[in-house]
Write a protein that holds these residues in place. Structure first.
Motif, PDB file in Angstrom:
ATOM      1  N   GLU A 219     -45.590 -62.514 -12.202  1.00 40.04           N
ATOM      2  CA  GLU A 219     -45.159 -61.100 -11.798  1.00 40.04           C
ATOM      3  C   GLU A 219     -45.322 -61.201 -10.155  1.00 40.04           C
ATOM      4  OE1 GLU A 219     -46.956 -56.570 -12.338  1.00 40.04           O
ATOM      5  OE2 GLU A 219     -47.936 -58.255 -13.194  1.00 40.04           O
ATOM      6  N   ASP A 254     -41.850 -56.002 -12.429  1.00 39.99           N
ATOM      7  CA  ASP A 254     -42.490 -54.708 -12.400  1.00 39.99           C
ATOM      8  C   ASP A 254     -41.808 -53.830 -11.520  1.00 39.99           C
ATOM      9  OD1 ASP A 254     -45.841 -53.857 -12.466  1.00 39.99           O
ATOM     10  OD2 ASP A 254     -44.261 -52.480 -11.358  1.00 39.99           O
ATOM     11  N   HIS A 257     -42.680 -53.123  -7.722  1.00 38.72           N
ATOM     12  CA  HIS A 257     -43.010 -54.103  -6.787  1.00 38.72           C
ATOM     13  C   HIS A 257     -42.155 -54.433  -5.884  1.00 38.72           C
ATOM     14  CE1 HIS A 257     -46.608 -55.636  -9.547  1.00 38.72           C
ATOM     15  NE2 HIS A 257     -46.786 -54.389  -9.040  1.00 38.72           N
ATOM     16  N   HIS A 281     -42.395 -54.822 -16.387  1.00 40.29           N
ATOM     17  CA  HIS A 281     -43.859 -53.930 -16.315  1.00 40.29           C
ATOM     18  C   HIS A 281     -42.755 -52.431 -16.004  1.00 40.29           C
ATOM     19  CE1 HIS A 281     -47.227 -56.258 -15.972  1.00 40.29           C
ATOM     20  NE2 HIS A 281     -47.034 -56.175 -17.326  1.00 40.29           N
ATOM     21  N   ASP A 332     -46.551 -50.310 -17.566  1.00 40.99           N
ATOM     22  CA  ASP A 332     -47.725 -50.549 -16.641  1.00 40.99           C
ATOM     23  C   ASP A 332     -47.761 -49.322 -15.571  1.00 40.99           C
ATOM     24  OD1 ASP A 332     -48.609 -52.974 -14.034  1.00 40.99           O
ATOM     25  OD2 ASP A 332     -49.603 -51.341 -14.950  1.00 40.99           O
TER      26      ASP A 332
HETATM   27 MN    MN Z   1     -47.645 -54.874 -13.192  1.00 44.01          MN
END
Ligand code: MN
Ligand code: LRH
Length: 434
Positions: A219, A254, A257, A281, A332
């Motif tokens: 990730e 994600d 991010h 995510h 997430d």
């Molecule tokens: Mn995450």
């Protein structure tokens, strides 16, 4: 299986809206049929679609400034599973829970697996945690974990990840998600190349411990907790690391991010092209890694990401993807101001809605317009699907699976949270993500 919400209450609440649902479904069916699409085929795909929920999202989240608990929020994995069972019972889209260790640590994982199964749940990816120090931990992660200068600290991080794999094997998981916050706050603090080499060395030891049918999901994250450089800061570092590690190493995206305005749907297409698209995510953000509800800020981006996923599924790149196209879909999020159950039900619906609309893109028209450099008609092929109201399809699939026609109204009518407030111990004030 004893589920937390009474089936009678769900049926009673559905009854009031069934006639209208059938009318709306039939009307949408006629509209789609005019375009040569059988609505039931889309409903069948929707019925099969699912996204995992994060155990750590079942409680209230917070920021470094504060966390405001709600009465009846879960305080351990057992209560978190109960709440995740409510999300799946009413929404029918979240049959798996992604866990995080040591936050979800228990003594009997086989027992936890049975407990989850009795609630209609299974387990998705396990997440390791080398971004916090635990009480009694031998070596601090203050200067990094897998990329730390100190060999004993790196080994501790490797051992923890291998322990997570062992736990995951008992839970029936098949993926290990590795996010490390390793990085620097000052220029010169660490050497970029040597930090990455130390990370790769540790990651290779974790990779070597993976069972044959497992994947390791790397990730990436641009910043936080480090604010000058991060070891795995973007999809480029992630894909190079995954290629270096081997075929079982994939990249996890994600949505929060990336730098603002990053074209994430293109990153998805690139990772798929090179056989490294491992999972997601899902969340949303306006500024940083805000972990807001999926589709709440930028629903069009979420739709465009699913448009790439449907395109990828129809172009599986088998040469690159052993086992074909199977990215892991997980939520997430951090629920700082809502009831986490309501947020995860509404987020699962927003994600499923984007999937359904991506299925309804007329790909023949899209590809034809692209080939003809007909920019406007290519865009309109996406826009036509994006503006469709697919809620009758999602609701029909949910009702047919025993779920709630109106998940939020039925949840509130169940008084579930108020009941839990009577049963569960109160959570103290605090700060931070969990
Ligand atoms: Mn995450
Ligand atoms: C890091 C992250 C990661 C988790 C954590 C809870 O920002 O997205 O996936 O381990 O949140």
């Amino acid at each position: 299986m004893t589920l937390p919400i009474s089936a009678e209450l769900i049926a009673e609440h559905n009854q009031a809206g069934l006639e209208a649902l059938h009318e709306d479904y039939a009307a949408l069916g006629r509209k789609l049929a005019r375009g040569g699409v059988a609505i039931d085929t889309v409903k069948a795909r929707v019925a099969n679609f699912s996204v995992a929920v994060p155990s750590w999202g079942a409680g209230r989240g917070g920021t470094r400034f504060a966390k405001f608990p709600i009465a009846g929020e879960p305080t351990n994995i057992h209560e978190k599973l109960e709440d995740c069972a409510v999300i799946h019972q009413l929404g029918c889209k979240t049959p798996r829970v992604s866990t995080h260790f040591p936050w979800d640590k228990v003594s009997d994982y086989a027992g936890l697996r049975e407990e989850a199964a009795a609630l209609g749940l299974g387990f998705d990816a396990v997440n390791s945690n080398t971004f916090q120090d635990q009480p009694g931990q031998a070596h601090t992660y203050a200067n990094g974990s897998l990329s730390a200068q100190d060999a004993a600290t790196r080994q501790q991080a490797v051992d923890h990840n291998i322990e997570c794999i062992e736990i995951g094997r008992q839970l029936g998981s098949k993926d290990l998600t590795v996010w490390v916050g390793d990085g620097t706050n000052f220029p010169g603090q660490q050497d970029f190349a040597r930090s990455l080499d130390r990370y790769l060395d540790g990651a290779a030891q974790i990779y070597a411990a993976l069972p044959d049918d497992w994947r390791m999901l790397l990730e990436h994250k641009m910043f936080e907790p480090a604010f000058y450089s991060t070891v795995i800061s973007d999809w480029g570092s992630s894909i190079l690391a995954a290629q270096e590690l081997g075929p079982k190493a994939k990249c996890l995206v994600d949505l929060g991010h990336h730098a603002p305005n990053t074209n994430i749907e293109q990153i998805v297409a690139r990772l798929h092209r090179f056989g490294k698209l491992g999972g997601f995510h899902f969340n949303d953000s306006k500024y940083g890694d805000d972990d807001l509800d999926s589709g709440s800020i930028n629903p069009h981006q979420l739709f465009l990401i699913f448009n790439e996923l449907v395109e990828a599924e129809q172009n599986p790149r088998a040469d690159q993807n052993e086992g074909g196209f199977n990215p892991s879909y997980m939520i997430d999020q951090s629920h700082n101001v809502t009831d986490p159950i309501e947020s995860m039900m509404s987020s699962a619906e927003a994600i499923t809605s984007c999937f359904a609309r991506a299925l309804l893109v007329d790909r023949e028209a899209l590809h034809g317009a692209q080939a003809a450099n007909d920019t406007m008609m290519a865009f309109q092929a996406l826009r036509r699907a994006y503006t469709l109201d697919v809620s009758p399809i999602l609701a029909m699939a949910r009702v047919e699976a025993g779920g709630a026609l109106d998940v939020l109204a039925t949840y509130r009518a169940s008084q579930y949270r108020a009941r839990k407030a009577q049963e569960r111990r109160a959570v103290g004030l605090g700060a931070g993500i969990v």
